[in-house]
Scaffold this motif. Structure first.
Motif, short mmCIF file in Angstrom:
data_model
loop_
_atom_site.label_atom_id
_atom_site.label_comp_id
_atom_site.label_asym_id
_atom_site.label_seq_id
_atom_site.Cartn_x
_atom_site.Cartn_y
_atom_site.Cartn_z
N GLN A 1 35.59 35.96 46.00
CA GLN A 1 34.21 35.41 45.70
C GLN A 1 33.68 35.58 43.47
O GLN A 1 33.20 34.49 43.43
CB GLN A 1 33.11 36.68 46.15
CG GLN A 1 33.78 36.45 47.52
CD GLN A 1 32.16 37.48 48.58
OE1 GLN A 1 32.28 38.59 48.07
NE2 GLN A 1 32.47 37.00 49.60
N LEU A 2 34.57 36.25 43.28
CA LEU A 2 34.02 36.52 41.94
C LEU A 2 34.87 35.35 40.99
O LEU A 2 34.52 34.94 40.27
CB LEU A 2 35.05 37.71 41.70
CG LEU A 2 34.28 39.13 41.81
CD1 LEU A 2 35.21 40.28 41.51
CD2 LEU A 2 32.52 38.69 41.14
N LYS A 3 36.17 34.88 41.74
CA LYS A 3 36.90 33.54 40.61
C LYS A 3 35.81 32.55 41.26
O LYS A 3 35.65 31.81 40.33
CB LYS A 3 38.04 33.37 41.51
CG LYS A 3 38.98 34.35 41.27
CD LYS A 3 40.53 34.16 41.73
CE LYS A 3 41.69 35.81 40.98
NZ LYS A 3 42.94 34.92 41.90
N GLY A 4 35.25 32.02 42.45
CA GLY A 4 34.39 31.26 43.15
C GLY A 4 33.24 31.29 41.71
O GLY A 4 33.19 29.99 41.99
N GLN A 5 32.80 32.34 41.52
CA GLN A 5 31.73 32.19 40.78
C GLN A 5 31.61 32.19 38.91
O GLN A 5 31.37 32.00 38.43
CB GLN A 5 30.68 33.15 40.84
CG GLN A 5 30.53 33.43 41.80
CD GLN A 5 29.59 34.99 42.50
OE1 GLN A 5 30.08 35.93 41.51
NE2 GLN A 5 29.60 35.07 43.89
N GLY A 6 33.35 32.28 38.76
CA GLY A 6 33.84 31.90 37.52
C GLY A 6 33.83 33.44 36.69
O GLY A 6 33.53 33.78 35.65
N ALA A 7 33.76 34.56 37.74
CA ALA A 7 33.31 35.96 37.38
C ALA A 7 34.79 36.85 36.74
O ALA A 7 35.82 36.15 37.20
CB ALA A 7 32.77 36.56 38.17
N ASP A 8 35.41 37.36 35.53
CA ASP A 8 36.50 38.14 35.44
C ASP A 8 36.19 38.88 36.99
O ASP A 8 35.83 39.85 37.37
CB ASP A 8 35.90 39.63 34.61
CG ASP A 8 36.51 39.89 33.44
OD1 ASP A 8 38.58 39.58 34.23
OD2 ASP A 8 36.53 40.98 33.33
N THR A 9 37.37 38.97 37.11
CA THR A 9 38.39 40.07 38.48
C THR A 9 38.54 41.00 37.87
O THR A 9 39.87 41.38 38.48
CB THR A 9 38.74 39.14 39.18
OG1 THR A 9 40.32 38.04 38.22
CG2 THR A 9 37.80 37.18 38.84
N THR A 10 39.35 40.96 36.03
CA THR A 10 40.16 42.08 35.88
C THR A 10 40.03 44.06 36.85
O THR A 10 40.70 44.33 37.39
CB THR A 10 40.10 42.63 34.37
OG1 THR A 10 40.25 41.59 33.72
CG2 THR A 10 41.07 43.11 33.68
N ALA A 11 38.71 43.85 36.41
CA ALA A 11 38.16 45.85 37.34
C ALA A 11 38.70 45.74 38.87
O ALA A 11 39.31 46.86 39.15
CB ALA A 11 37.12 46.27 37.28
N VAL A 12 38.25 44.79 39.41
CA VAL A 12 38.22 44.44 41.04
C VAL A 12 39.96 44.49 41.00
O VAL A 12 40.83 45.06 42.11
CB VAL A 12 38.52 43.46 41.18
CG1 VAL A 12 38.04 43.55 42.86
CG2 VAL A 12 36.62 43.21 40.74
N MET A 13 40.72 43.50 40.55
CA MET A 13 42.15 43.41 40.40
C MET A 13 43.45 44.66 40.19
O MET A 13 43.54 45.44 40.69
CB MET A 13 43.08 42.23 39.46
CG MET A 13 42.26 40.66 40.86
SD MET A 13 43.17 40.38 38.67
CE MET A 13 44.95 39.58 40.20
N ALA A 14 42.89 45.51 38.85
CA ALA A 14 42.97 46.83 39.24
C ALA A 14 42.94 47.16 40.13
O ALA A 14 43.93 48.66 40.36
CB ALA A 14 42.83 47.43 37.48
N GLN A 15 41.37 47.50 40.41
CA GLN A 15 41.33 48.97 41.73
C GLN A 15 42.57 48.37 43.50
O GLN A 15 42.49 49.20 43.83
CB GLN A 15 40.19 48.48 42.36
CG GLN A 15 39.21 49.34 42.06
CD GLN A 15 37.39 48.82 41.52
OE1 GLN A 15 36.90 48.11 41.94
NE2 GLN A 15 37.01 50.17 43.15
#
Length: 439
Positions: free
Chosen positions: A63-77
């Motif tokens: 969903q974040l990628k679809g919004q163009g948002a940063d996914t770094t923190a979620v990917m670390a989780q």
């Protein structure tokens, strides 16, 4: 191997049945089993929760990628959860391995109506047979034992000991011919009259083959083993092999890892092989003669059957062993073994004990056991049931008979006053028509 689902469903009941075997050592460390099971359940619950979290976060990343948002923190989780899952999987594998080791060390559960007892004194006599009725006929002279009778006929303990040490024997001339004749006679009766398929098996088998029948890991010290390659170091563990203690091991394992069609059942197999046993813990027992040897021959019977038919197959197998004794005119009795005297893999066992005049007693010459699904579970030997689902087979084994002990019984029961030995009529064709053995 006992079904672990039974252990989880009714731990107290399984422990109570194991205690019927009267082993002086506890069969199961109940406290340790409880700790492992508790941790296993916790890890499995944790694994499910972590996977649910990971799935939710993966969805959030999309969903974040679809919004163009940063996914770094979620990917670390997600990466952190992955590490937890790997650690949990490694620990779960270790727990499962320890539980499997526990299961592999547990004997089979005795049938509910097996006689209670702590040792052979608790065994129950079922019936007797003799050419004269039920009791052996007394000899009209002082009987000699097989050692003295056999020496002039070629029974040579001294050369056996010279070649290989104690409890090895050399047979020469008439006694060697009689030994061979007995084995051929037994094979012919079992194949031509009882419906068994004759087999020739390897005498050396891999470790997992002995695990399949229940001989390993518990009874390693009772076996002879060899290492192929560099020797008994770490590099040679994979090539560890064992001399068979009975052909039950290779015969039973012929269905290892298979799913059979019900039309293939029952399977009846027989083989004549040497048997190799170190007899650990038997020091001082039966040191005279052929009764307890490191190497001896046996004609084995194995049946692989539908679970509904194993009880009847056991009675049939006992009858097959009895037929050999009756044809050889040897008095015997059938004993139902008690809970404390049964073998590791047995659910129920009958022993046949032959009369030995010189010892004035009965001695075991055959043991016939129903192992139910115990060995099949270890081997993953199955068939497709009426619903088309894989179901564990039942396995049975029995001596038909121990050739050396039969030789002893023929010598002692058919001895004559002058030291000669009468050949039973059924055996004479295998001896070239010879009716007596004389020095």
């Amino acid at each position: 191997m006992i079904d672990i689902t039974l252990l989880r469903r009714d731990l107290d009941g399984v422990v109570a049945q194991l205690q019927r075997r009267k082993n002086p050592q506890p069969f199961l460390d109940v406290a340790r089993y409880g700790e492992l099971e508790t941790e296993r359940k916790q890890l499995q619950t944790q694994t499910e929760q972590l996977q649910a979290q990971r799935n939710a976060l993966s969805k959030q990343i999309g969903q974040l990628k679809g919004q163009g948002a940063d996914t770094t923190a979620v990917m670390a989780q997600v990466a952190g959860i992955g590490q937890q899952q790997e650690a949990g999987a490694a620990r779960l594998e270790a727990i499962q391995a320890e539980l499997l080791h526990m299961l592999m060390s547990l004997p089979n559960l005795p049938a509910a109506d097996v006689p209670e007892g702590s040792d052979e004194t608790g065994n129950v006599e079922v019936r007797r047979w003799s050419p004269a009725g039920t009791e052996p006929m007394a000899l009209a002279f002082q009987p000699q034992d097989h050692v003295d009778l056999g020496a002039p006929l070629g029974l040579d303990f001294e050369t056996g000991a010279l070649l290989s040490g104690s409890r090895f024997t050399m047979l020469r001339g008439p006694i060697a011919r009689l030994h061979r004749a007995l084995a051929q006679f037994m094979l012919d009766v079992h194949t031509l009259e009882h419906g068994y398929t004759e087999c020739y098996t390897p005498y050396i088998v891999n470790r997992e083959i002995l695990e399949g029948t229940g001989n390993l890991p518990k009874f390693k010290e009772d076996l002879f083993w060899v290492f192929r390659g560099s020797g008994p170091g770490d590099a040679a563990v994979a090539s560890e092999q064992y001399l068979i203690p009975t052909s039950e091991i290779p015969l039973t394992n012929t269905v290892r890892g298979q799913i059979l069609d019900p039309a293939q059942l029952p399977i009846r197999l027989t083989a004549h092989t040497p048997c190799f046993r170190s007899e650990a813990g038997s020091a001082g027992r039966d040191t005279r003669g052929l009764i307890r040897q490191h190497q001896f021959d046996k004609v084995e019977m194995v049946q692989i059957v539908h679970p509904d038919h194993s009880a009847a197959a056991l009675q049939q197998m006992v009858g097959h062993a009895e037929a050999i004794l009756q044809k050889l005119e040897l008095p015997y009795r059938v004993m139902a073994l008690c809970t404390g005297d049964m073998g590791f893999s047995a659910h129920r066992t009958y022993d046949l004990e032959v009369w030995l005049p010189a010892q004035d007693t009965y001695r075991e010459i055959s043991s016939c056991s129903n192992c139910d699904a115990f060995q099949a579970r270890r081997m993953q030997a199955r068939f497709r049931n009426a619903q088309g689902k894989p179901e564990l087979l039942h396995t049975l084994n029995g001596s038909g008979l121990a050739v050396g002990r039969t030789l002893v019984a023929v010598l002692e029961n058919h001895q004559q006053a002058d030291g000669s030995v009468r050949i039973p009529a059924a055996l004479q064709p295998y001896m070239g028509g010879l009716k007596e053995l004389r020095a």
